[in-house]
Design an enzyme around this catalytic site. Structure first.
Site, PDB file in Angstrom:
ATOM      1  CG  HIS A  91      -1.973   1.029   1.195  1.00 50.99           C
ATOM      2  ND1 HIS A  91      -1.727   2.341   1.549  1.00 50.99           N
ATOM      3  CD2 HIS A  91      -3.265   0.971   0.806  1.00 50.99           C
ATOM      4  CE1 HIS A  91      -2.847   3.033   1.382  1.00 50.99           C
ATOM      5  NE2 HIS A  91      -3.795   2.240   0.939  1.00 50.99           N
ATOM      6  CD  GLU A 139      -5.484   2.263  -2.794  1.00 52.14           C
ATOM      7  OE1 GLU A 139      -6.594   2.001  -2.362  1.00 52.14           O
ATOM      8  OE2 GLU A 139      -4.542   2.621  -2.051  1.00 52.14           O
TER       9      GLU A 139
END
Ligand code: G3P
Length: 216
Positions: A91, A139
């Protein structure tokens, strides 16, 4: 077509993790036994998660090591003991080396532990597409936590990423700035198999209503 996957990343928001975790998850009761909704949680809450029936949980990060002399580790083995069935990996707020990505993905495949490998651009999606994981999540870091969704700001990249992922048999998820049902619909129209959301749900006045409003 498979159900759209919704991953709610609790990050480390005060109202949702640590000692608040149980009450936060109680408020999400309507999502028990809803197979396409997953909550990504910090490892400190694994035991709480295990005590709560019916939810699907992923870790926010995981180590490649197993049981043994690995001080400070959070292993898949321990996660699985608590009913955690997958993990986010790489992430933007928890970037890891390519070497570590490769080890986690390899071990996860041998344990049937799902990996959602996060990529910040199409180039990374391409680079990760040869790895043996089920999901790649696109993302763009600059949109995370904001009010402009990835599907509004980067439709072309999503299209491209979907093609790259599909060519290697993976599902492409998208996240960043998702706040409305329209954002989700647009993502699906562009070919995404699911979304990741954090602030739009966790920081909403009513997190369960906010999540319900996103489900298409
Ligand atoms: O992992 C999901 C997350 O990074 C997206 O955050 O707050 O933009 O929904 P947010």
């Amino acid at each position: 077509m498979a159900d759209t996957l919704y991953i709610v990343n609790l990050k480390h928001y005060r109202n949702a993790v640590g000692r608040s975790f149980r009450s936060f998850m109680e408020s999400m009761g309507r999502f028990r036994h809803v197979e396409n909704v997953v909550f990504a949680i910090p490892h400190v809450n694994f035991p709480d998660a295990h005590a709560m029936d019916g939810f699907r949980f992923f870790a926010q990060d995981i180590d490649p090591s197993g049981f043994g002399a690995y001080t400070g580790s959070v292993s898949m083995d321990v996660a699985m003991e608590y009913g955690i069935s997958g993990t986010l990996l790489n992430h933007s707020e928890r970037r890891v080396s390519d070497e570590r990505i490769a080890s986690v993905v390899q071990r996860a495949a041998s344990l049937s532990f799902d990996v959602v490998l996060c990529a910040r651009d199409a180039e990374e999606v391409r680079r990760f597409s040869s790895l043996n994981c089920r999901y790649i999540a696109y993302e763009p870091p600059e949109l995370i936590g904001g009010n402009i969704s990835v599907s509004t700001a980067r439709p072309e990249v999503i299209r491209q990423a979907v093609e790259i992922a599909r060519a290697s048999g993976k599902s492409l998820l998208v996240g960043a700035g998702i706040k409305s049902r329209g954002d989700v619909e647009k993502s699906i129209d562009l070919g995404a198999s699911g979304i990741l959301v954090a602030s739009g749900v966790v920081l909403a006045n009513s997190p369960p209503d906010a999540l319900s409003s996103l489900i298409v």
